[in-house]
Design a protein around this motif. Sequence first.
Motif, mmCIF file in Angstrom:
data_model
loop_
_atom_site.group_PDB
_atom_site.id
_atom_site.type_symbol
_atom_site.label_atom_id
_atom_site.label_comp_id
_atom_site.label_asym_id
_atom_site.label_seq_id
_atom_site.Cartn_x
_atom_site.Cartn_y
_atom_site.Cartn_z
ATOM 1 N N PHE A 59 29.866 24.775 -8.020
ATOM 2 C CA PHE A 59 29.628 25.451 -9.039
ATOM 3 C C PHE A 59 30.501 25.731 -10.246
ATOM 4 N N ASP A 60 30.411 26.186 -11.038
ATOM 5 C CA ASP A 60 31.536 25.357 -12.744
ATOM 6 C C ASP A 60 32.378 26.412 -12.191
ATOM 7 N N LEU A 61 33.329 26.743 -12.573
ATOM 8 C CA LEU A 61 35.081 27.470 -12.651
ATOM 9 C C LEU A 61 34.969 28.721 -13.972
ATOM 10 N N CYS A 62 34.442 27.739 -14.779
ATOM 11 C CA CYS A 62 34.385 28.741 -15.590
ATOM 12 C C CYS A 62 34.025 29.681 -15.121
ATOM 13 N N LEU A 104 40.653 24.787 -20.630
ATOM 14 C CA LEU A 104 41.438 25.608 -20.160
ATOM 15 C C LEU A 104 40.720 27.286 -20.096
ATOM 16 N N LEU A 105 40.072 27.253 -20.068
ATOM 17 C CA LEU A 105 38.902 28.524 -19.031
ATOM 18 C C LEU A 105 38.935 28.060 -17.426
ATOM 19 N N SER A 106 38.777 26.924 -17.157
ATOM 20 C CA SER A 106 38.598 26.288 -15.865
ATOM 21 C C SER A 106 40.106 27.031 -15.622
ATOM 22 N N LEU A 107 40.527 26.631 -15.281
ATOM 23 C CA LEU A 107 42.639 26.573 -15.601
ATOM 24 C C LEU A 107 42.757 27.793 -15.547
ATOM 25 N N VAL A 108 42.218 28.674 -16.443
ATOM 26 C CA VAL A 108 42.612 30.405 -16.490
ATOM 27 C C VAL A 108 42.030 31.235 -15.642
ATOM 28 N N ASN A 109 40.959 30.696 -15.423
ATOM 29 C CA ASN A 109 40.394 31.551 -13.754
ATOM 30 C C ASN A 109 40.592 31.228 -12.473
ATOM 31 N N VAL A 110 41.243 29.695 -12.692
ATOM 32 C CA VAL A 110 41.810 29.582 -10.999
ATOM 33 C C VAL A 110 43.326 29.917 -10.821
ATOM 34 N N LEU A 111 44.237 30.034 -11.538
ATOM 35 C CA LEU A 111 44.898 30.994 -12.137
ATOM 36 C C LEU A 111 45.306 32.399 -11.811
ATOM 37 N N ASP A 112 43.887 33.517 -12.617
ATOM 38 C CA ASP A 112 44.070 34.677 -12.518
ATOM 39 C C ASP A 112 43.273 34.787 -11.121
ATOM 40 N N ARG A 164 53.126 26.817 -16.567
ATOM 41 C CA ARG A 164 54.847 26.970 -16.937
ATOM 42 C C ARG A 164 54.981 28.387 -16.655
ATOM 43 N N ASP A 165 54.491 30.024 -18.490
ATOM 44 C CA ASP A 165 54.548 30.931 -18.186
ATOM 45 C C ASP A 165 53.679 31.849 -17.687
ATOM 46 N N THR A 166 52.701 30.927 -16.504
ATOM 47 C CA THR A 166 52.444 31.901 -14.980
ATOM 48 C C THR A 166 53.746 32.142 -14.545
ATOM 49 N N THR A 167 54.223 31.275 -14.011
ATOM 50 C CA THR A 167 55.049 31.209 -13.013
ATOM 51 C C THR A 167 56.260 31.735 -13.692
#
Length: 343
Positions: A59-62, A104-112, A164-167
């Motif tokens: 599936f798509d991480l977005c 970027l959306l996939s990364l934000v979704n992973v972090l969230d 970095r900002d999330t950490t």
Amino acid sequence: MKNKILVTGGTGYIGSHTSVELIKEGFDVVIIDNLYNSEAEIIDRIHKITGVKPVLEVFDLCDQEKLDIFFKKYNDISAIIHFAAYKAVGESVNKPLEYYRNNLLSLVNVLDAMKRFGVSDLVFSSSCTVYGQPEKLPVTEDAPLQPATSPYGNTKQIGEAIIRDTTVSDKNIKAVSLRYFNPIGAHPSALIGELPRGVPENLVPYITQTAYGLRDELKVFGNDYDTPDGSCIRDYLHVVDLAKAHVVAVKRLIGRRNKTNYEVFNLGTGKGVSVLEAIKSFERVSGIKLKYKITGRRAGDIEKIWADPSFANKELAWKTLSSLDEAMKTAWDWEKNIRNKKG
Ligand code: UD1
């Protein structure tokens, strides 16, 4: 109990090699991939190499809802290695929105999802592209970042900043960004390797496809650079060495041996190699005289860059083991194998 690692983009070039090394080190591997730029068959090839078939969820991480369903199903993930991204520099210039949205959306979704499902450890696939043309060589991790020359490069810079900002905001999240120099080569089994769609943008697949007869000749982009032979210089590392660095980084995070919650490492050999030297290496290991011609510079190319990998050497106790010739030989073996011809 084995630690379970989520590898996003695990059927791709670096992701598949890393999945192999993780399995060899005793980890359980679960892959998420949308198969945009890879094949599900890679799972069988990883099985052939390791004797273990990793789980593949397509599936798509977005799609955040699908990611939530995934984390409800797999509630025992120890760490995530996030490879899934678009990676073609030239294409990104023509399709910037696709690149920003996807990478970027996939990364934000992973972090969230990490925050909501209590997964604390992330290894991020970054690139030396964040340095642009550095003033000092070899380049160290504290070198100033230069404005990105492509949307692809920008997604790596912004991606690092998002992590970095999330950490900083959430002390439970620990992350490592790995800045790769130029990965080349393939697994020695020749069962997995780099499989570019269409005409390759990168040097080594272009060399091997030319030698195989799929391309007329290699164009060497410029011989008037300020380098000993006039062609551009890069730091080419074997993809298996690179894959192993991910295993070490994951172990460091899981073992809580990280010094700070966000760490950055250069992954390279520390040695600069010119395009003409790379061609000579290929000719040495293949016995083939490569057809090439010198053409004009490629827009956006930097003149020379190679890593100072001493931080990774010391902190991760990692260093590259394969030579340029060994890496080239595996690239050539892989090319011949996928074209199904002995040579
Ligand atoms: C680029 C990106 C890097 C990205 C990588 C993989 C930049 C500065 N670098 O690396 O972040 O991770 O792609 O997608 O954006 N060359 C030729 N003829 C060819 C192809 C390449 O001469 O047909 C030369 C290039 O000019 C360069 C070297 O070979 O000097 C390596 O090129 P390439 O493999 O495309 O990698 P980078 O541009 O270094």
